[in-house]
Structures are given as C-alpha cells and as structure tokens.
Design a protein around this motif. Structure first.
Motif, PDB file in Angstrom:
ATOM      1  N   CYS A 136      10.791  37.136  58.681  1.00 34.33           N
ATOM      2  CA  CYS A 136       9.836  36.182  59.104  1.00 34.33           C
ATOM      3  C   CYS A 136      10.855  35.041  59.673  1.00 34.33           C
ATOM      4  O   CYS A 136      11.957  34.913  59.690  1.00 34.33           O
TER       5      CYS A 136
ATOM      6  N   TYR B  22       2.429  46.401  56.365  1.00 32.83           N
ATOM      7  CA  TYR B  22       3.166  47.639  56.699  1.00 32.83           C
ATOM      8  C   TYR B  22       3.353  48.744  55.726  1.00 32.83           C
ATOM      9  O   TYR B  22       3.260  47.874  55.007  1.00 32.83           O
TER      10      TYR B  22
ATOM     11  N   LYS C 228      13.731  39.708  59.380  1.00 33.27           N
ATOM     12  CA  LYS C 228      12.769  41.011  60.521  1.00 33.27           C
ATOM     13  C   LYS C 228      11.590  40.031  60.150  1.00 33.27           C
ATOM     14  O   LYS C 228      10.647  40.295  61.300  1.00 33.27           O
TER      15      LYS C 228
ATOM     16  N   ARG D 100       5.688  37.538  59.429  1.00 32.43           N
ATOM     17  CA  ARG D 100       4.715  37.883  60.738  1.00 32.43           C
ATOM     18  C   ARG D 100       4.368  38.884  60.152  1.00 32.43           C
ATOM     19  O   ARG D 100       5.029  39.840  59.224  1.00 32.43           O
ATOM     20  N   THR D 101       2.895  39.505  60.486  1.00 33.60           N
ATOM     21  CA  THR D 101       2.487  40.939  59.797  1.00 33.60           C
ATOM     22  C   THR D 101       2.805  41.989  60.797  1.00 33.60           C
ATOM     23  O   THR D 101       3.400  41.115  61.963  1.00 33.60           O
ATOM     24  N   LYS D 102       2.634  43.241  60.596  1.00 30.43           N
ATOM     25  CA  LYS D 102       3.176  43.909  61.712  1.00 30.43           C
ATOM     26  C   LYS D 102       2.261  43.993  63.265  1.00 30.43           C
ATOM     27  O   LYS D 102       2.774  44.505  63.929  1.00 30.43           O
ATOM     28  N   THR D 103       1.531  43.877  62.794  1.00 27.55           N
ATOM     29  CA  THR D 103       0.459  42.754  63.975  1.00 27.55           C
ATOM     30  C   THR D 103       0.723  41.766  64.506  1.00 27.55           C
ATOM     31  O   THR D 103      -0.061  41.529  65.232  1.00 27.55           O
ATOM     32  N   GLY D 104       1.563  40.604  63.838  1.00 28.90           N
ATOM     33  CA  GLY D 104       1.993  39.812  64.367  1.00 28.90           C
ATOM     34  C   GLY D 104       1.205  38.462  64.679  1.00 28.90           C
ATOM     35  O   GLY D 104       1.604  37.264  64.573  1.00 28.90           O
ATOM     36  N   GLN D 105       0.778  38.897  62.779  1.00 28.94           N
ATOM     37  CA  GLN D 105      -0.419  36.942  62.292  1.00 28.94           C
ATOM     38  C   GLN D 105       0.352  36.570  61.793  1.00 28.94           C
ATOM     39  O   GLN D 105       1.292  37.244  60.977  1.00 28.94           O
ATOM     40  N   VAL D 106       0.284  35.746  61.858  1.00 27.84           N
ATOM     41  CA  VAL D 106       1.044  34.546  60.885  1.00 27.84           C
ATOM     42  C   VAL D 106       1.002  34.821  59.284  1.00 27.84           C
ATOM     43  O   VAL D 106      -0.584  34.275  59.686  1.00 27.84           O
TER      44      VAL D 106
ATOM     45  N   ASP E 286      10.071  32.907  62.177  1.00 26.60           N
ATOM     46  CA  ASP E 286      10.057  31.463  62.645  1.00 26.60           C
ATOM     47  C   ASP E 286      10.857  31.045  61.356  1.00 26.60           C
ATOM     48  O   ASP E 286      10.076  29.394  61.078  1.00 26.60           O
TER      49      ASP E 286
END
Length: 233
Positions: free
Chosen positions: A73, A59, A71, A101-107, A75
C-alpha cells in the motif's frame, strides 16, 4: 480397572479427535472466508493471510507472507502509520480507507477493521485485520459529487436566464410607460403587453426544463418570397 482404563483412554482420544476436527474447521473457516483477513506483527510484517486476501491482491502465499505491509500500500503509507499508532494504543479501528496495489499494479480501494491480539504477558502478538472492498462507496461519492456540480451549474444557468429575462421585460414596460405619458397609444400598449405576456410564458416554460418539461413547437406557414418582397418595399 483395565476396562476402566481403556474406557478413559477412549474418552481422551474422542476428545482429542473432536478438538482436532474443530480446529480443522476453524482453520478452514478463516482460510476460505469470503472476506480478506490477515495478521501483522508489531513491525508491520505479514504473519498470515487467508486465501481471499491473496486472491484480491493477486499474490502467492510465498510472495506475501513475511513482507512489510507498506510494500502493498505505497499510496497510503501515512494512513497505515496512523492505523498502527491507533492499534498500539489499544484502540479498535473501523472502516478506515486504505489504497492497496495488486501484483499487476491495479489500485484497490479497501476498508480495514482491526484490533490487536496480545500475549499472556501483555505484549503485542499480532493484529486481526478484516479487509472489505471500498469501491462501492467511492462510486457513490463520485456520483454525489457529479450531481452536486450539475445542480450548481443548473442554479447558475437559471440565475443568468432570469437576470436576462428581467432585463428584457424592462424594455416593453418602459415603452408602455412612455405611451401612457403621451396620451396612451392603444396599439402600442397592446403590442407591448402581448410581448410581456410572451416573455412571462417563455420564462415559466424554461423554469420547468429541469423537471422534464419540453418546449412545445408551433408550426406557422410562411410565404418566404412574399415576405422578402414586402420587406424590400
């Protein structure tokens, strides 16, 4: 007195310059640190984050600062609430796993160490959170789990093998016992004893499979035509 005043002003300026330089060095230390750092308000809003944390979560500063930490985390919301309860009671937390969760949706599996900075009046000022990568621990746990499953499967396979082999041993023992009762047919006894010996040898070899031993193969010449001719007679 004028010279003394100038000298005193020089000392003050020197102290202020040194103080400013030290402050700049500290700001650089925290912003460029190789570990992710952030501050949260008592409401869970991100007050500050260093460059490493922004890099990890992908981000920009404007996208991250001022936002609710929930926003980032989604999960691990229950875990984050537990963290705030612990911090609110004055405790220091260490090695608490949280999934971001990263901006690209990666956990991202991360570990959090944190405590609270309080104002002079004793009220909540901000958290001091240190975040580390937890991927290595996750991989180690997964490997241990796989190894445990493999060991359990091997133990069950051994149990089935030994059970079947013991069942196979009962037959020649029964034949030998009957032969001895009927007068001791030497040929039958020798044949069954040889069969028992092979079974025990095979069992010994099979029990060493898990330590790297491989079965030896013996090539025996066989005239297949003569074999079937004798069999047909």
């Amino acid at each position: 007195s004028y010279a003394e005043g100038v000298f005193h002003m020089g000392l003050v300026l020197r102290h202020e310059l040194r103080t400013d330089r030290e402050a700049d060095e500290l700001r650089d230390f925290f912003n460029k640190a190789p570990i992710a750092l952030h501050w949260l308000s008592d409401e869970g809003k991100v007050l500050w984050a260093n460059d490493r944390e922004l890099e990890v979560l992908e981000y920009s500063r404007s996208e991250y600062i001022g936002e609710d930490i929930m926003k980032f985390c989604p999960d691990s919301k229950d875990k984050v609430l537990e963290i705030f309860k612990a911090l609110g009671s004055g405790r220091t937390i260490r090695d608490v796993p949280v999934r971001f969760r990263t901006k690209t949706g990666q956990v991202k599996d991360l570990l959090i160490d944190s405590n609270v900075n309080y104002k002079d009046d004793g009220s909540f000022n901000h958290t001091r959170c240190f975040i580390r990568d937890d991927t290595g621990r996750k991989i180690r746990e997964a490997r241990v789990e796989v190894q445990l499953r493999e060991a359990q499967k091997l133990a069950k396979d051994k149990e089935r093998f030994v059970s079947k082999l013991l069942h196979e041993i009962k037959t020649p023992l029964h034949v030998v016992s009957m032969a001895m009762d009927l007068g001791g047919n030497e040929q039958v006894v020798k044949s069954q004893v040889a069969h028992l010996s092979r079974l025990v040898s095979n069992m010994s070899s099979a029990m060493r499979f898990d330590v790297g031993d491989t079965p030896s193969q013996h090539v025996v010449e066989c005239d297949i035509v003569r074999f079937f001719e004798s069999y047909s007679k």
